[in-house]
Scaffold this motif. Sequence first.
Motif, PDB file in Angstrom:
ATOM      1  N   TYR A  25       0.827  -1.197   0.000  1.00  0.00           N
ATOM      2  CA  TYR A  25       0.000   0.000   0.000  1.00  0.00           C
ATOM      3  C   TYR A  25       0.871   1.261   0.000  1.00  0.00           C
ATOM      4  O   TYR A  25       2.035   1.237   0.437  1.00  0.00           O
ATOM      5  CB  TYR A  25      -0.950   0.003   1.197  1.00  0.00           C
ATOM      6  N   PRO A  26       0.339   2.378  -0.488  1.00  0.00           N
ATOM      7  CA  PRO A  26       1.113   3.625  -0.595  1.00  0.00           C
ATOM      8  C   PRO A  26       1.567   4.165   0.770  1.00  0.00           C
ATOM      9  O   PRO A  26       0.845   4.057   1.758  1.00  0.00           O
ATOM     10  CB  PRO A  26       0.118   4.601  -1.247  1.00  0.00           C
ATOM     11  N   TYR A  27       2.756   4.721   0.783  1.00  0.00           N
ATOM     12  CA  TYR A  27       3.331   5.381   1.964  1.00  0.00           C
ATOM     13  C   TYR A  27       3.499   4.433   3.143  1.00  0.00           C
ATOM     14  O   TYR A  27       3.480   4.853   4.296  1.00  0.00           O
ATOM     15  CB  TYR A  27       2.482   6.597   2.378  1.00  0.00           C
ATOM     16  N   ARG A  28       3.687   3.160   2.832  1.00  0.00           N
ATOM     17  CA  ARG A  28       3.798   2.155   3.901  1.00  0.00           C
ATOM     18  C   ARG A  28       4.948   2.459   4.846  1.00  0.00           C
ATOM     19  O   ARG A  28       4.781   2.484   6.072  1.00  0.00           O
ATOM     20  CB  ARG A  28       3.977   0.760   3.292  1.00  0.00           C
ATOM     21  N   TYR A  59      -7.820  -5.297  -1.283  1.00  0.00           N
ATOM     22  CA  TYR A  59      -9.253  -5.427  -1.577  1.00  0.00           C
ATOM     23  C   TYR A  59      -9.694  -4.253  -2.451  1.00  0.00           C
ATOM     24  O   TYR A  59     -10.390  -4.446  -3.454  1.00  0.00           O
ATOM     25  CB  TYR A  59     -10.054  -5.453  -0.277  1.00  0.00           C
ATOM     26  N   PHE A  60      -9.296  -3.051  -2.081  1.00  0.00           N
ATOM     27  CA  PHE A  60      -9.650  -1.845  -2.836  1.00  0.00           C
ATOM     28  C   PHE A  60      -9.144  -1.942  -4.275  1.00  0.00           C
ATOM     29  O   PHE A  60      -9.869  -1.646  -5.228  1.00  0.00           O
ATOM     30  CB  PHE A  60      -9.051  -0.624  -2.149  1.00  0.00           C
ATOM     31  N   TYR A  61      -7.917  -2.391  -4.427  1.00  0.00           N
ATOM     32  CA  TYR A  61      -7.309  -2.512  -5.755  1.00  0.00           C
ATOM     33  C   TYR A  61      -8.074  -3.521  -6.615  1.00  0.00           C
ATOM     34  O   TYR A  61      -8.295  -3.312  -7.809  1.00  0.00           O
ATOM     35  CB  TYR A  61      -5.853  -2.938  -5.623  1.00  0.00           C
ATOM     36  N   SER A  62      -8.514  -4.614  -5.989  1.00  0.00           N
ATOM     37  CA  SER A  62      -9.202  -5.661  -6.746  1.00  0.00           C
ATOM     38  C   SER A  62     -10.627  -5.258  -7.129  1.00  0.00           C
ATOM     39  O   SER A  62     -11.183  -5.781  -8.095  1.00  0.00           O
ATOM     40  CB  SER A  62      -9.250  -6.955  -5.924  1.00  0.00           C
ATOM     41  N   GLN A  63     -11.209  -4.320  -6.384  1.00  0.00           N
ATOM     42  CA  GLN A  63     -12.609  -3.942  -6.608  1.00  0.00           C
ATOM     43  C   GLN A  63     -12.769  -2.637  -7.385  1.00  0.00           C
ATOM     44  O   GLN A  63     -13.795  -2.415  -8.019  1.00  0.00           O
ATOM     45  CB  GLN A  63     -13.331  -3.794  -5.255  1.00  0.00           C
ATOM     46  N   SER A  64     -11.772  -1.768  -7.274  1.00  0.00           N
ATOM     47  CA  SER A  64     -11.916  -0.424  -7.805  1.00  0.00           C
ATOM     48  C   SER A  64     -11.830  -0.383  -9.329  1.00  0.00           C
ATOM     49  O   SER A  64     -11.045  -1.100  -9.944  1.00  0.00           O
ATOM     50  CB  SER A  64     -10.831   0.491  -7.228  1.00  0.00           C
ATOM     51  N   GLU A  65     -12.639   0.476  -9.894  1.00  0.00           N
ATOM     52  CA  GLU A  65     -12.586   0.697 -11.341  1.00  0.00           C
ATOM     53  C   GLU A  65     -11.614   1.816 -11.684  1.00  0.00           C
ATOM     54  O   GLU A  65     -11.386   2.111 -12.850  1.00  0.00           O
ATOM     55  CB  GLU A  65     -13.989   1.063 -11.862  1.00  0.00           C
ATOM     56  N   HIS A  66     -11.071   2.452 -10.652  1.00  0.00           N
ATOM     57  CA  HIS A  66     -10.204   3.612 -10.870  1.00  0.00           C
ATOM     58  C   HIS A  66      -8.737   3.315 -10.586  1.00  0.00           C
ATOM     59  O   HIS A  66      -7.947   4.224 -10.380  1.00  0.00           O
ATOM     60  CB  HIS A  66     -10.663   4.776  -9.975  1.00  0.00           C
ATOM     61  N   GLY A  67      -8.363   2.028 -10.557  1.00  0.00           N
ATOM     62  CA  GLY A  67      -6.976   1.690 -10.305  1.00  0.00           C
ATOM     63  C   GLY A  67      -6.646   1.706  -8.824  1.00  0.00           C
ATOM     64  O   GLY A  67      -7.508   1.520  -7.971  1.00  0.00           O
ATOM     65  N   ASP A  69      -5.156   4.262  -6.928  1.00  0.00           N
ATOM     66  CA  ASP A  69      -4.854   5.576  -6.355  1.00  0.00           C
ATOM     67  C   ASP A  69      -5.542   5.707  -4.996  1.00  0.00           C
ATOM     68  O   ASP A  69      -6.765   5.733  -4.900  1.00  0.00           O
ATOM     69  CB  ASP A  69      -5.344   6.676  -7.302  1.00  0.00           C
ATOM     70  N   ILE A  70      -4.753   5.806  -3.932  1.00  0.00           N
ATOM     71  CA  ILE A  70      -5.286   5.862  -2.574  1.00  0.00           C
ATOM     72  C   ILE A  70      -6.137   7.112  -2.350  1.00  0.00           C
ATOM     73  O   ILE A  70      -7.012   7.146  -1.483  1.00  0.00           O
ATOM     74  CB  ILE A  70      -4.139   5.810  -1.543  1.00  0.00           C
ATOM     75  N   ARG A  71      -5.914   8.132  -3.173  1.00  0.00           N
ATOM     76  CA  ARG A  71      -6.684   9.376  -3.038  1.00  0.00           C
ATOM     77  C   ARG A  71      -8.132   9.206  -3.482  1.00  0.00           C
ATOM     78  O   ARG A  71      -8.978  10.066  -3.210  1.00  0.00           O
ATOM     79  CB  ARG A  71      -6.024  10.490  -3.857  1.00  0.00           C
ATOM     80  N   LEU A  72      -8.410   8.081  -4.167  1.00  0.00           N
ATOM     81  CA  LEU A  72      -9.762   7.851  -4.671  1.00  0.00           C
ATOM     82  C   LEU A  72     -10.605   6.985  -3.734  1.00  0.00           C
ATOM     83  O   LEU A  72     -11.745   6.653  -4.059  1.00  0.00           O
ATOM     84  CB  LEU A  72      -9.690   7.193  -6.049  1.00  0.00           C
ATOM     85  N   LEU A 115      -1.243  14.001   2.279  1.00  0.00           N
ATOM     86  CA  LEU A 115      -0.973  13.006   1.251  1.00  0.00           C
ATOM     87  C   LEU A 115      -2.254  12.592   0.522  1.00  0.00           C
ATOM     88  O   LEU A 115      -2.191  11.947  -0.522  1.00  0.00           O
ATOM     89  CB  LEU A 115      -0.299  11.778   1.874  1.00  0.00           C
ATOM     90  N   ILE A 116      -3.401  12.947   1.098  1.00  0.00           N
ATOM     91  CA  ILE A 116      -4.702  12.782   0.434  1.00  0.00           C
ATOM     92  C   ILE A 116      -5.491  14.065   0.629  1.00  0.00           C
ATOM     93  O   ILE A 116      -5.236  14.821   1.578  1.00  0.00           O
ATOM     94  CB  ILE A 116      -5.510  11.582   0.989  1.00  0.00           C
ATOM     95  N   ASP A 117      -6.417  14.318  -0.278  1.00  0.00           N
ATOM     96  CA  ASP A 117      -7.178  15.572  -0.225  1.00  0.00           C
ATOM     97  C   ASP A 117      -8.464  15.457   0.604  1.00  0.00           C
ATOM     98  O   ASP A 117      -8.930  16.435   1.172  1.00  0.00           O
ATOM     99  CB  ASP A 117      -7.536  16.024  -1.645  1.00  0.00           C
ATOM    100  N   GLU A 118      -9.037  14.261   0.634  1.00  0.00           N
ATOM    101  CA  GLU A 118     -10.282  14.060   1.370  1.00  0.00           C
ATOM    102  C   GLU A 118     -10.118  12.937   2.385  1.00  0.00           C
ATOM    103  O   GLU A 118      -9.465  11.931   2.111  1.00  0.00           O
ATOM    104  CB  GLU A 118     -11.431  13.726   0.412  1.00  0.00           C
ATOM    105  N   TYR A 119     -10.722  13.128   3.539  1.00  0.00           N
ATOM    106  CA  TYR A 119     -10.655  12.129   4.607  1.00  0.00           C
ATOM    107  C   TYR A 119     -11.839  11.182   4.457  1.00  0.00           C
ATOM    108  O   TYR A 119     -12.987  11.574   4.689  1.00  0.00           O
ATOM    109  CB  TYR A 119     -10.696  12.839   5.962  1.00  0.00           C
ATOM    110  N   PRO A 120     -11.614   9.917   4.071  1.00  0.00           N
ATOM    111  CA  PRO A 120     -12.730   9.032   3.698  1.00  0.00           C
ATOM    112  C   PRO A 120     -13.553   8.479   4.861  1.00  0.00           C
ATOM    113  O   PRO A 120     -14.566   7.834   4.633  1.00  0.00           O
ATOM    114  CB  PRO A 120     -12.014   7.890   2.954  1.00  0.00           C
TER     115      PRO A 120
END
Length: 295
Positions: A25-28, A59-67, A69-72, A115-120
């Motif tokens: 994962y990013p920034y590990r 899991y996110f990578y396997s499900q996401s249609e947007h690649g 990118d942790i920001r998404l 490192l991300i613009d929105e807090y999910p």
Amino acid sequence: STLFPYTTLFRSCNVIFSEVLYMEYPYREKFLSWAKDVKHYRESTVMLYDYTVNSFYNYFYSQSEHGNDIRLVRPQDITNYLVNIQEQHHIVANTANKYYFHLKKYFTFLYSNHLIDEYPLIDLKTYKVNKYTNITLGWQQYLPEIFKIAELSDDAKLELFLISQNIEPKGLLNITFGQLQNFNTENTEILLNNIEVKPDNYFVFSLKNDPEKPLNSLNSLLMRVRPDEEILNMTLAPSKLRQSYIYNYLLTNKDKSEIELLDHLHLSIKSLVYYRQNLLNIDFNNFVYETPKEK
């Protein structure tokens, strides 16, 4: 970088994931450094954070249609992940909440370091855990039958008896065998006929190597009676049994005055109102006595 031995690690979280997760994962490294060197979390805690974030990201990578990118990442992605691990690995809501908090640490780190613009997780709440699901009512009336179950430990029989005699959890460890005779009830005789009665000065819940000394904690007692929970199909945690005693007493003593109830149950008015309100609003489990199968 080398991944932690995740299968071994996750046993401590009551879940074993069979898949091996390879996508880092990013920034590990930054996150782990922050957790260890800035927040000074224990190594075992950091490992748990690392596993959970890695599991979520894959899991996110396997499900996401947007690649990848942790920001998404959006709140729904995290919700979907938590639902998925509950369904796939049969974990309870309380355990899922632990993973939620692990992810919260990671995304808080990302957001606070821009490192991300929105807090999910801003609108995401933890799962509500029903703390009443493991309170069982009505076992008191079956005590004569329960005491005669040969497979049930003496510890379990004694705990149930003492709770049924209005002994609070904090007082359980102070009872000696000599004091059992003070409870002049029909159940007392049945109990004593179905356990090993020891010398009067021995504690009912004593150290195995020194019966003249009581157990150190209620948790030690709970560990002893864990196997009995399967026989009775109910929790034997002292605090839960005490609550079930209070609820049962209120249900079977509706003619008692408020003063009498407060005095007998050692409750404050606020607590009495709380228990009464729960009786109106909560559907508790009812004890079901099953005759032990012949071997």
